[in-house]
Design an enzyme around this catalytic site. Structure first.
Site, PDB file in Angstrom:
ATOM      1  CG  HIS A 109      -2.148   1.059   1.173  1.00 14.76           C
ATOM      2  ND1 HIS A 109      -1.987   2.230   1.296  1.00 14.76           N
ATOM      3  CD2 HIS A 109      -3.390   0.860   0.670  1.00 14.76           C
ATOM      4  CE1 HIS A 109      -3.143   2.854   1.116  1.00 14.76           C
ATOM      5  NE2 HIS A 109      -4.039   1.733   0.732  1.00 14.76           N
ATOM      6  CG  ASP A 135      -8.383  -4.677  -2.489  1.00 16.53           C
ATOM      7  OD1 ASP A 135      -9.680  -4.332  -2.389  1.00 16.53           O
ATOM      8  OD2 ASP A 135      -7.820  -3.831  -3.079  1.00 16.53           O
TER       9      ASP A 135
END
Ligand code: ACO
Length: 427
Positions: free
Chosen positions: A305, A362
């Site tokens: 991320h 996710d």
């Protein structure tokens, strides 16, 4: 005391002010830099650029903290609902009981698409990705309500409710269309997430069984996706809004930005990756070796991320929910075993440790969605439904900011310098 920083450009000192956020983060305000020095900053990917001040969502990526309007995501996940959280994001405070009831009523009032819009779905081929349909239909929806395009701010609560409510109806219709199924209209008696599942899975004359654990799991997925400060899609929404485009046009652009596999499309990409590993008979080891040696240009989807250099707090909640839902539904999924194995190897592997790569939101969300019957190409659509309140809150912030200007970055030009036109015969 306000701090300033001093730059030294070609021996000339330039003093710049700083801006300090409510959680203490410091930004150097470079608004006067070009006027004072003729220079601009260069920050491809915007990793060091604050594009706005915002009071909506706070993230501390080093500590793995995510808060909506000051409330910790774990507390909201435990105690709130998606719709209450949507209200919080858009209007800044948790609603009172009457405020929540009024907001809910507004969503119900606005849940039906204009009947003519149903014909637009027929124009898409059965192979159309639901994200393409979603983006097109959100934009088209504004045409059926011309006052959305007008500048009447007092209508904002209706426009916001219409968008939150109708994105779910559009999503369900696009699924039904792709599967050649008759359209199911929303019911006024059902709450937001249950109503969505009804439109997806009921049949004319035969309502689907709305299992509370399934409704709860999907509601939680929506809530966890509801906002995430200045990510690619939200920045897109703000960028489009900065030109004073209407709310639906701005949200439609957000859907397009979300679609990519490095952003919201990662939830579909994770499942495709897990299915491929499973079909290969690999326990994840071979795949991770390919990722690490970079010869195949592959990534461990659902990992890493831009902001989190520690656990994504949403991933922790989703992983727990994943185990819970599978056990409540008495299901097992070999892909969950592969995902856990990949996570275990990656978290102890120097490649991932050195780059601070952890599971993101996710990584496990697709396994839950698969367990509750959402098809893979609808995963990113679920993300878009969840993210809608965040986009709307950011749109509102742009519109209410009296200092806001059109977003127009600059560039460092690297092309040819001036040259003369070459006639065709001399090229
Ligand atoms: N698998 C393997 N290596 C990775 C991964 C990954 N998932 N993510 C980053 N890296 C590596 C890069 O190859 C790079 O290595 P290098 O230093 O040897 O060149 C290093 O880590 C830094 O990566 P960047 O691409 O510079 O990181 P950036 O902050 O730009 O990208 C992103 C963040 C896009 C999320 C990235 O981690 C990624 O592609 N992850 C997989 C896709 C994904 O899950 N996206 C969803 C993000 S969450 C969301 O949008 C909802």
């Amino acid at each position: 005391m306000n701090r300033t920083v001093e730059l030294n450009i070609d021996g000339k000192p330039v003093e710049l002010p700083t801006v300090v956020g409510s959680e203490g983060e410091v930004g150097i305000d470079i608004a006067t830099l070009r006027n004072k020095t003729g220079c601009i900053t260069l920050d491809p990917g915007y990793g060091n650029t604050g594009a706005c001040k915002s009071a909506i969502t706070f993230i501390d990526g080093e500590q793995g903290i995510l808060r909506y309007r000051g409330y910790d995501i774990a507390e909201l996940a435990e105690k709130s609902t998606f719709i209450e959280t949507a209200y919080l994001l858009i209007y800044g405070e948790l609603p009172t009981r009457p405020e929540l009831a009024a907001f809910s009523d507004l969503l119900t009032e606005n849940q039906m698409l204009h009947e003519d819009m149903r014909h637009l779905f027929d124009g898409f081929p059965p192979t159309a990705h639901p994200m393409a349909i979603l983006s097109a239909m959100i934009n088209a929806a504004s045409s059926y309500h011309p006052n959305i395009i007008s500048k009447r701010e007092e209508r904002f609560p209706w426009h916001a409710a219409r968008l939150i409510s109708q994105v779910r109806t559009i999503a369900a219709y696009s699924y039904r269309k792709a599967h050649g199924l008759p359209t199911i209209y929303p019911k006024t008696t059902l709450k937001y997430t249950a109503n969505f599942l009804h439109m997806m899975f009921s049949h004319p004359g035969e309502d689907c069984d709305l299992k509370p654990e399934v409704v709860k799991a999907l509601d939680l997925i929506f809530l966890l996706h509801a906002d995430h400060e200045q990510n690619c899609s939200t920045s897109t929404v703000r960028m489009v809004a900065s030109s004073r485009a209407n709310l639906f046009a701005s949200a439609s652009a957000g859907v397009c930005a979300l679609w990519g596999p490095l952003h919201g499309g990662a939830n579909q990409a994770v499942l495709e990756m897990l299915e491929e590993i499973h079909a290969d008979g690999d326990d994840g080891t071979k795949f991770l070796n390919q990722v690490k040696n970079k010869t195949t240009n592959r990534r461990l989807m659902g990992f890493g991320h831009r902001v989190y250099k520690n656990f994504d707090p949403r991933a922790v909640i989703i992983k727990q929910q994943c185990d819970k839902v599978l056990s409540q539904l008495h299901k097992s999924d070999p892909l969950l075993d592969i995902a856990k194995k990949l996570e275990e190897i990656a978290l102890h592997d120097d490649y991932f440790i050195a780059r601070k790569l952890y599971p993101n939101v996710d990584f496990y969300s697709g396994i839950i969605m698969r367990a509750i019957g959402i098809p893979m190409d609808m995963f990113t659509v679920m993300f878009a439904i969840g993210r809608m309140p965040g986009w709307i809150a950011n749109y509102k912030e742009v519109m209410e900011d009296t200092d806001s200007r059109i977003c127009r970055p600059r560039q460092i030009y690297t092309g040819s310098t001036l040259r003369s036109y070459t006639p065709m015969e001399s090229r």
